[in-house]
Design an enzyme around this catalytic site. Structure first.
Site, PDB file in Angstrom:
ATOM      1  CG  ASN A   9      -1.631   1.273   1.476  1.00  0.00           C
ATOM      2  OD1 ASN A   9      -1.801   2.069   0.549  1.00  0.00           O
ATOM      3  ND2 ASN A   9      -2.081   1.497   2.702  1.00  0.00           N
ATOM      4  CD1 TRP A  10       3.506   1.135  -2.800  1.00  0.00           C
ATOM      5  CD2 TRP A  10       3.421   2.233  -4.757  1.00  0.00           C
ATOM      6  NE1 TRP A  10       4.233   0.414  -3.716  1.00  0.00           N
ATOM      7  CE2 TRP A  10       4.193   1.059  -4.923  1.00  0.00           C
ATOM      8  CE3 TRP A  10       3.224   3.073  -5.848  1.00  0.00           C
ATOM      9  CZ2 TRP A  10       4.773   0.722  -6.146  1.00  0.00           C
ATOM     10  CZ3 TRP A  10       3.799   2.736  -7.064  1.00  0.00           C
ATOM     11  CH2 TRP A  10       4.568   1.576  -7.208  1.00  0.00           C
ATOM     12  CE  LYS A  11       0.598   3.535   4.851  1.00  0.00           C
ATOM     13  NZ  LYS A  11       0.478   3.661   6.279  1.00  0.00           N
ATOM     14  CG  HIS A  94      -5.572   1.771   5.603  1.00  0.00           C
ATOM     15  ND1 HIS A  94      -5.057   2.708   6.454  1.00  0.00           N
ATOM     16  CD2 HIS A  94      -4.548   0.941   5.290  1.00  0.00           C
ATOM     17  CE1 HIS A  94      -3.764   2.456   6.641  1.00  0.00           C
ATOM     18  NE2 HIS A  94      -3.434   1.387   5.940  1.00  0.00           N
ATOM     19  CD  GLU A  96      -2.548   5.515   6.972  1.00  0.00           C
ATOM     20  OE1 GLU A  96      -2.636   5.612   5.735  1.00  0.00           O
ATOM     21  OE2 GLU A  96      -1.553   5.019   7.554  1.00  0.00           O
ATOM     22  CD  GLU A 166      -3.073  -2.681   7.741  1.00  0.00           C
ATOM     23  OE1 GLU A 166      -1.973  -2.895   7.245  1.00  0.00           O
ATOM     24  OE2 GLU A 166      -3.740  -1.662   7.500  1.00  0.00           O
ATOM     25  N   GLY A 172       2.950   2.289  10.551  1.00  0.00           N
ATOM     26  CA  GLY A 172       3.865   3.407  10.326  1.00  0.00           C
ATOM     27  C   GLY A 172       4.660   3.819  11.551  1.00  0.00           C
ATOM     28  CB  SER A 212       5.875  -1.680  11.778  1.00  0.00           C
ATOM     29  OG  SER A 212       5.470  -0.347  12.020  1.00  0.00           O
ATOM     30  N   GLY A 233       3.017  -1.122   4.196  1.00  0.00           N
ATOM     31  CA  GLY A 233       2.986   0.288   3.821  1.00  0.00           C
ATOM     32  C   GLY A 233       4.376   0.774   3.446  1.00  0.00           C
ATOM     33  N   GLY A 234       5.026   1.447   4.388  1.00  0.00           N
ATOM     34  CA  GLY A 234       6.312   2.101   4.126  1.00  0.00           C
ATOM     35  C   GLY A 234       7.327   1.219   3.414  1.00  0.00           C
TER      36      GLY A 234
HETATM   37  C1  PEP Z   1      -0.449   0.098   5.967  1.00  0.00           C
HETATM   38  O1  PEP Z   1      -0.420   1.144   5.349  1.00  0.00           O
HETATM   39  O2  PEP Z   1      -1.442  -0.630   5.861  1.00  0.00           O
HETATM   40  C2  PEP Z   1       0.692  -0.281   6.812  1.00  0.00           C
HETATM   41  C3  PEP Z   1       0.635  -1.430   7.432  1.00  0.00           C
HETATM   42  O3  PEP Z   1       1.728   0.606   6.892  1.00  0.00           O
HETATM   43  P1  PEP Z   1       3.201   0.305   7.495  1.00  0.00           P
HETATM   44  O4  PEP Z   1       3.677  -1.003   6.899  1.00  0.00           O
HETATM   45  O5  PEP Z   1       4.033   1.468   7.051  1.00  0.00           O
HETATM   46  O6  PEP Z   1       3.080   0.195   8.975  1.00  0.00           O
END
Ligand code: PEP
Length: 254
Positions: A9-11, A94, A96, A166, A172, A212, A233-234
Protein backbone atom coordinates in the site's frame (compact mmCIF):
# COMPACT_ATOMS: atom_id res chain seq x y z
CA UNK A 1 -3.93 -24.59 1.19
CA UNK A 2 -4.58 -20.85 1.17
CA UNK A 3 -2.40 -18.96 -1.27
CA UNK A 4 -0.25 -16.27 0.33
CA UNK A 5 -0.96 -12.65 -0.52
CA UNK A 6 1.51 -9.80 -0.02
CA UNK A 7 0.25 -6.33 -0.89
CA UNK A 8 2.09 -3.02 -0.96
CA UNK A 9 0.00 0.00 0.00
CA UNK A 10 1.85 3.05 -1.25
CA UNK A 11 -0.60 5.47 0.41
CA UNK A 12 -0.20 9.07 -0.86
CA UNK A 13 3.43 8.59 -1.88
CA UNK A 14 5.51 8.52 -5.09
CA UNK A 15 5.69 10.56 -8.24
CA UNK A 16 4.76 8.77 -11.44
CA UNK A 17 8.49 8.42 -12.18
CA UNK A 18 9.14 6.88 -8.72
CA UNK A 19 6.23 4.53 -9.23
CA UNK A 20 7.47 3.31 -12.61
CA UNK A 21 10.95 2.79 -11.18
CA UNK A 22 9.67 0.75 -8.22
CA UNK A 23 7.68 -1.50 -10.54
CA UNK A 24 10.57 -1.87 -13.01
CA UNK A 25 12.98 -2.83 -10.23
CA UNK A 26 10.51 -5.20 -8.56
CA UNK A 27 9.88 -7.02 -11.81
CA UNK A 28 13.62 -7.46 -12.31
CA UNK A 29 14.10 -8.73 -8.77
CA UNK A 30 11.13 -11.08 -8.59
CA UNK A 31 11.16 -14.47 -10.26
CA UNK A 32 7.74 -15.74 -11.37
CA UNK A 33 5.95 -17.14 -8.33
CA UNK A 34 3.02 -19.48 -8.03
CA UNK A 35 2.84 -19.64 -4.23
CA UNK A 36 2.07 -15.96 -3.58
CA UNK A 37 -0.15 -13.24 -4.99
CA UNK A 38 1.76 -9.97 -5.19
CA UNK A 39 -0.38 -6.87 -5.20
CA UNK A 40 0.62 -3.26 -5.85
CA UNK A 41 -1.74 -0.64 -4.42
CA UNK A 42 -0.65 2.76 -5.77
CA UNK A 43 -2.33 6.17 -5.51
CA UNK A 44 -5.38 6.51 -7.80
CA UNK A 45 -3.74 8.53 -10.62
CA UNK A 46 -1.03 5.90 -11.15
CA UNK A 47 -3.44 2.99 -11.52
CA UNK A 48 -4.01 3.47 -15.24
CA UNK A 49 -0.39 4.14 -16.30
CA UNK A 50 0.90 1.31 -14.09
CA UNK A 51 -1.64 -1.28 -15.13
CA UNK A 52 0.33 -2.79 -18.00
CA UNK A 53 3.76 -2.97 -16.35
CA UNK A 54 2.22 -4.35 -13.15
CA UNK A 55 0.26 -7.08 -14.92
CA UNK A 56 3.06 -7.89 -17.37
CA UNK A 57 5.40 -8.29 -14.39
CA UNK A 58 3.15 -10.91 -12.79
CA UNK A 59 1.74 -8.59 -10.12
CA UNK A 60 -1.86 -7.63 -9.44
CA UNK A 61 -3.26 -4.15 -9.00
CA UNK A 62 -5.32 -2.80 -6.14
CA UNK A 63 -6.85 0.49 -5.02
CA UNK A 64 -6.60 2.10 -1.60
CA UNK A 65 -10.21 3.15 -1.29
CA UNK A 66 -13.47 3.56 -3.17
CA UNK A 67 -16.80 5.31 -2.84
CA UNK A 68 -19.92 3.69 -1.44
CA UNK A 69 -21.96 4.76 -4.46
CA UNK A 70 -21.27 3.76 -8.06
CA UNK A 71 -21.83 7.19 -9.63
CA UNK A 72 -23.33 10.60 -9.07
CA UNK A 73 -22.75 13.97 -7.45
CA UNK A 74 -19.96 12.96 -5.06
CA UNK A 75 -17.15 15.40 -5.85
CA UNK A 76 -13.72 13.96 -5.25
CA UNK A 77 -14.83 10.35 -4.91
CA UNK A 78 -13.72 7.42 -7.07
CA UNK A 79 -16.22 4.60 -7.48
CA UNK A 80 -15.62 0.87 -7.45
CA UNK A 81 -17.27 0.70 -10.87
CA UNK A 82 -14.55 3.03 -12.21
CA UNK A 83 -11.81 0.88 -10.68
CA UNK A 84 -13.22 -2.44 -11.83
CA UNK A 85 -11.56 -2.36 -15.28
CA UNK A 86 -8.13 -1.95 -13.72
CA UNK A 87 -8.00 -3.41 -10.22
CA UNK A 88 -8.45 -6.83 -8.70
CA UNK A 89 -8.34 -5.74 -5.05
CA UNK A 90 -9.64 -2.70 -3.17
CA UNK A 91 -8.88 -1.86 0.45
CA UNK A 92 -11.91 -1.12 2.64
CA UNK A 93 -11.62 0.38 6.10
CA UNK A 94 -7.91 1.14 6.29
CA UNK A 95 -7.29 2.66 9.72
CA UNK A 96 -6.18 5.93 8.12
CA UNK A 97 -9.60 6.13 6.46
CA UNK A 98 -11.38 5.21 9.69
CA UNK A 99 -9.42 7.50 12.00
CA UNK A 100 -8.27 10.43 9.83
CA UNK A 101 -11.33 10.64 7.60
CA UNK A 102 -14.01 9.49 10.02
CA UNK A 103 -15.17 6.39 8.15
CA UNK A 104 -17.65 4.56 10.34
CA UNK A 105 -18.30 0.83 10.38
CA UNK A 106 -21.39 1.51 8.25
CA UNK A 107 -19.38 3.38 5.63
CA UNK A 108 -16.82 0.56 5.54
CA UNK A 109 -19.63 -1.93 4.98
CA UNK A 110 -20.97 0.23 2.14
CA UNK A 111 -17.54 0.23 0.52
CA UNK A 112 -17.17 -3.52 0.93
CA UNK A 113 -20.54 -3.99 -0.78
CA UNK A 114 -19.51 -1.63 -3.60
CA UNK A 115 -16.31 -3.64 -4.15
CA UNK A 116 -18.25 -6.93 -4.28
CA UNK A 117 -21.01 -5.49 -6.47
CA UNK A 118 -18.38 -4.48 -9.00
CA UNK A 119 -16.67 -7.86 -9.12
CA UNK A 120 -13.49 -7.00 -7.23
CA UNK A 121 -11.99 -8.52 -4.09
CA UNK A 122 -12.00 -6.60 -0.80
CA UNK A 123 -9.06 -6.31 1.57
CA UNK A 124 -11.02 -5.48 4.71
CA UNK A 125 -8.83 -3.81 7.33
CA UNK A 126 -9.62 -4.21 11.01
CA UNK A 127 -7.61 -3.30 14.08
CA UNK A 128 -7.64 -1.68 17.46
CA UNK A 129 -6.15 1.55 18.81
CA UNK A 130 -3.43 1.37 21.45
CA UNK A 131 -5.83 2.57 24.17
CA UNK A 132 -8.23 -0.17 23.20
CA UNK A 133 -5.50 -2.83 23.37
CA UNK A 134 -4.28 -1.50 26.72
CA UNK A 135 -7.86 -1.63 28.01
CA UNK A 136 -8.13 -5.29 26.97
CA UNK A 137 -10.67 -4.46 24.25
CA UNK A 138 -8.72 -5.51 21.14
CA UNK A 139 -10.82 -8.60 20.37
CA UNK A 140 -14.06 -6.76 21.05
CA UNK A 141 -13.14 -3.90 18.68
CA UNK A 142 -12.04 -6.21 15.89
CA UNK A 143 -15.22 -8.30 16.31
CA UNK A 144 -17.36 -5.17 16.11
CA UNK A 145 -15.62 -4.12 12.88
CA UNK A 146 -15.92 -7.61 11.38
CA UNK A 147 -19.57 -8.10 12.24
CA UNK A 148 -20.50 -4.63 10.98
CA UNK A 149 -18.71 -5.17 7.67
CA UNK A 150 -19.69 -8.78 6.95
CA UNK A 151 -23.15 -9.23 8.40
CA UNK A 152 -25.78 -9.69 5.72
CA UNK A 153 -23.35 -10.72 2.97
CA UNK A 154 -23.38 -14.30 1.76
CA UNK A 155 -20.27 -16.42 2.00
CA UNK A 156 -20.53 -17.00 -1.76
CA UNK A 157 -20.21 -13.26 -2.39
CA UNK A 158 -17.27 -13.12 0.04
CA UNK A 159 -15.39 -16.07 -1.40
CA UNK A 160 -12.33 -13.93 -2.26
CA UNK A 161 -12.43 -11.85 0.91
CA UNK A 162 -9.07 -10.92 2.43
CA UNK A 163 -9.02 -9.58 5.98
CA UNK A 164 -6.03 -7.50 7.06
CA UNK A 165 -5.45 -7.35 10.80
CA UNK A 166 -3.73 -4.00 11.26
CA UNK A 167 -3.36 -2.84 14.85
CA UNK A 168 -3.48 0.94 14.53
CA UNK A 169 -0.55 1.43 16.93
CA UNK A 170 1.67 -0.66 14.64
CA UNK A 171 0.98 1.22 11.39
CA UNK A 172 3.86 3.41 10.33
CA UNK A 173 5.36 3.36 13.83
CA UNK A 174 8.16 0.83 13.42
CA UNK A 175 6.55 -1.16 16.26
CA UNK A 176 5.07 -4.32 14.78
CA UNK A 177 2.84 -6.64 16.78
CA UNK A 178 4.68 -9.63 18.19
CA UNK A 179 4.21 -12.84 16.20
CA UNK A 180 2.26 -14.22 19.19
CA UNK A 181 -0.16 -11.28 19.19
CA UNK A 182 -0.56 -11.40 15.39
CA UNK A 183 -1.26 -15.15 15.46
CA UNK A 184 -3.67 -14.84 18.38
CA UNK A 185 -5.70 -12.14 16.63
CA UNK A 186 -5.64 -13.92 13.26
CA UNK A 187 -6.95 -17.11 14.91
CA UNK A 188 -9.58 -15.05 16.72
CA UNK A 189 -10.67 -13.45 13.43
CA UNK A 190 -11.09 -16.92 11.95
CA UNK A 191 -13.24 -17.94 14.94
CA UNK A 192 -15.41 -14.85 14.54
CA UNK A 193 -15.83 -15.47 10.80
CA UNK A 194 -16.72 -19.09 11.62
CA UNK A 195 -19.41 -17.91 14.02
CA UNK A 196 -20.83 -15.59 11.34
CA UNK A 197 -20.70 -18.21 8.57
CA UNK A 198 -19.12 -21.64 9.16
CA UNK A 199 -15.76 -23.21 9.90
CA UNK A 200 -15.09 -24.27 6.33
CA UNK A 201 -15.54 -20.72 5.10
CA UNK A 202 -13.42 -19.32 7.94
CA UNK A 203 -10.62 -21.72 7.03
CA UNK A 204 -10.78 -20.69 3.38
CA UNK A 205 -10.40 -16.93 3.70
CA UNK A 206 -7.02 -15.27 3.80
CA UNK A 207 -5.86 -13.11 6.68
CA UNK A 208 -2.99 -10.68 6.37
CA UNK A 209 -1.07 -8.97 9.12
CA UNK A 210 -0.18 -5.30 8.57
CA UNK A 211 1.75 -2.82 10.69
CA UNK A 212 5.48 -2.10 10.36
CA UNK A 213 6.24 -5.27 8.41
CA UNK A 214 9.83 -5.15 7.22
CA UNK A 215 12.41 -7.53 5.81
CA UNK A 216 13.57 -8.46 9.32
CA UNK A 217 10.22 -9.44 10.82
CA UNK A 218 8.52 -10.72 7.64
CA UNK A 219 9.80 -14.29 7.96
CA UNK A 220 8.37 -14.75 11.46
CA UNK A 221 5.05 -13.10 10.58
CA UNK A 222 4.55 -14.96 7.31
CA UNK A 223 5.20 -18.34 8.93
CA UNK A 224 2.34 -17.99 11.44
CA UNK A 225 -0.33 -20.65 10.88
CA UNK A 226 -3.28 -18.26 10.59
CA UNK A 227 -1.47 -15.43 8.80
CA UNK A 228 -1.56 -15.80 5.03
CA UNK A 229 0.29 -12.70 4.01
CA UNK A 230 1.10 -9.10 4.76
CA UNK A 231 -0.24 -5.65 3.98
CA UNK A 232 2.87 -3.51 3.78
CA UNK A 233 2.99 0.29 3.82
CA UNK A 234 6.31 2.10 4.13
CA UNK A 235 8.49 -0.89 3.30
CA UNK A 236 6.67 -1.43 -0.01
CA UNK A 237 8.07 1.84 -1.35
CA UNK A 238 11.56 0.34 -1.63
CA UNK A 239 11.62 -2.30 -4.35
CA UNK A 240 14.51 -4.26 -2.84
CA UNK A 241 12.92 -4.36 0.61
CA UNK A 242 9.45 -5.24 -0.68
CA UNK A 243 10.96 -7.96 -2.84
CA UNK A 244 12.68 -9.50 0.19
CA UNK A 245 9.40 -9.35 2.14
CA UNK A 246 7.65 -11.21 -0.69
CA UNK A 247 10.47 -13.75 -0.76
CA UNK A 248 9.95 -14.35 2.97
CA UNK A 249 6.76 -16.17 2.01
CA UNK A 250 9.09 -19.02 1.05
CA UNK A 251 9.89 -19.48 4.75
CA UNK A 252 6.20 -20.10 5.30
CA UNK A 253 4.56 -23.48 4.96
CA UNK A 254 6.86 -26.45 4.65
C1 PEP B 1 -0.45 0.10 5.97
O1 PEP B 1 -0.42 1.14 5.35
O2 PEP B 1 -1.44 -0.63 5.86
C2 PEP B 1 0.69 -0.28 6.81
C3 PEP B 1 0.63 -1.43 7.43
O3 PEP B 1 1.73 0.61 6.89
P1 PEP B 1 3.20 0.31 7.49
O4 PEP B 1 3.68 -1.00 6.90
O5 PEP B 1 4.03 1.47 7.05
O6 PEP B 1 3.08 0.19 8.98
Amino acid sequence: MRKAIVAGNWKMNTTLEDAALIIGTLVQLQAPKSDVERVIIPPFPWIVPLQQPVLDGGFMLGAQNCAVEDQGAFTGEVSASMLASFCTYVIAGHSERRHLFGETDDVVRGKLLAILRNGMYPILCVGELLDERDAGQAFEVVDRQLVAALKGSSKESLSELVIAYEPVWAIGTGRAATPDDAQQMAAHIRDTVASLFDIGFAQSIRIQYGGSVNETNAGAILSLPDVDGALVGGASLKAETFSRIIDAVGSRRS
